[in-house]
Design an enzyme around this catalytic site. Sequence first.
Site, PDB file in Angstrom:
ATOM      1  N   ASP A 100       0.825  -1.209   0.000  1.00  0.00           N
ATOM      2  CA  ASP A 100       0.000   0.000   0.000  1.00  0.00           C
ATOM      3  C   ASP A 100       0.865   1.267   0.000  1.00  0.00           C
ATOM      4  O   ASP A 100       2.054   1.233   0.302  1.00  0.00           O
ATOM      5  CB  ASP A 100      -0.901   0.013   1.232  1.00  0.00           C
ATOM      6  CG  ASP A 100      -2.161  -0.819   1.055  1.00  0.00           C
ATOM      7  OD1 ASP A 100      -2.298  -1.478   0.010  1.00  0.00           O
ATOM      8  OD2 ASP A 100      -3.008  -0.811   1.971  1.00  0.00           O
TER       9      ASP A 100
ATOM     10  N   HIS B 108      -7.633   3.937   1.103  1.00  0.00           N
ATOM     11  CA  HIS B 108      -6.626   4.344   2.084  1.00  0.00           C
ATOM     12  C   HIS B 108      -7.309   4.471   3.448  1.00  0.00           C
ATOM     13  O   HIS B 108      -8.354   5.106   3.579  1.00  0.00           O
ATOM     14  CB  HIS B 108      -6.037   5.688   1.643  1.00  0.00           C
ATOM     15  CG  HIS B 108      -4.914   6.194   2.492  1.00  0.00           C
ATOM     16  ND1 HIS B 108      -3.852   5.410   2.882  1.00  0.00           N
ATOM     17  CD2 HIS B 108      -4.678   7.433   3.022  1.00  0.00           C
ATOM     18  CE1 HIS B 108      -3.007   6.133   3.591  1.00  0.00           C
ATOM     19  NE2 HIS B 108      -3.493   7.355   3.704  1.00  0.00           N
TER      20      HIS B 108
END
Length: 331
Positions: A29, A149
Amino acid sequence: MAPSVENKAKQQGEEKMPQPKVKLVVTGDDFGYCERRNQGIVDCFKAGGISNVSLLVNAVSAEHAAELAKRNHIPIGLHANLSEGLPVSQDLKGSTLLNKDGFFHGKMGFREVLQSGQLKMSEVEAELRAQVNRFCELVGHMPYHMDGHQHVHILPEVREVFAQVLSDFGITYTRVPIEPGLKFCTFLPPHLRDFNAQVEKDALESIKVFHRHGIRWPDVYLGLSTMGKNMSVSNLKRALGFTLEASLDDRVTSPLIQSNDAVTDSYCPVTAELMVHPGYPSQPHQGGCGEGPDDFSQSADRLHELNTLRDPLVLNYYRQQGIHLCAFKDF
């Protein structure tokens, strides 16, 4: 015609090659957060520690990340961001998504504004669409997957908009962060256990929404219990153990399984995603999404994850257990 010696040897080799028990997507990520993070993610990919990345298109080093992904042929998706830094859309002046300084409200601030009922979903939709378009400009193709996110994509109301955007753009895969065995992870601090419990509650309530829009996700999700300093060889093995124990009966409601006509075939590997955050620590004032890097990004936790993921003990464990690393585009 009898097969040639070469073809016969090839066929025998294929017969002896064991089928993987698990198809595991290891997603790095926050790609784009800073150049040091980007390089750490690329180094981890080259070492075989990750197989997929998720790009923050509003991050300061997003263009650098996109170029690295192209150069190194790294499968890439979109890490939709509604909580950190500056928006991508140019039409959000005075938006409910932004604070008085023009930045997103933050991880918990976003949740508070949403809960207060003040967040306009039309503005959420506009920003998500702008981020998909920006991704295509940077990368040159549609995201292979799209997640959120800080898990914003599964929050109430937001998940409906998020699912509609994915459906409209034809983005098939997302992340549903429901981790088996998480409630038994007593080593996590109380505030993190509380946050993770809420994430799982929101994720469970998102399933029917994603199903309705034809969106898919892997059978098993991992990563909440293995972030930062909590990542270790033994902890990864513990988490992956739940995946290895999963049976076809456990997965009959999975959208990936349902999409396969041959549900009763003897060979049907478990699909899983492991969320990770490797990288070299950000330098002060370098990186982020417009406000500078956060504490986690500047800590040694990122490097710790990087080193653990490329540890030969972990990579050998994958091979021994029949865990095959792949990307969403391989499903």
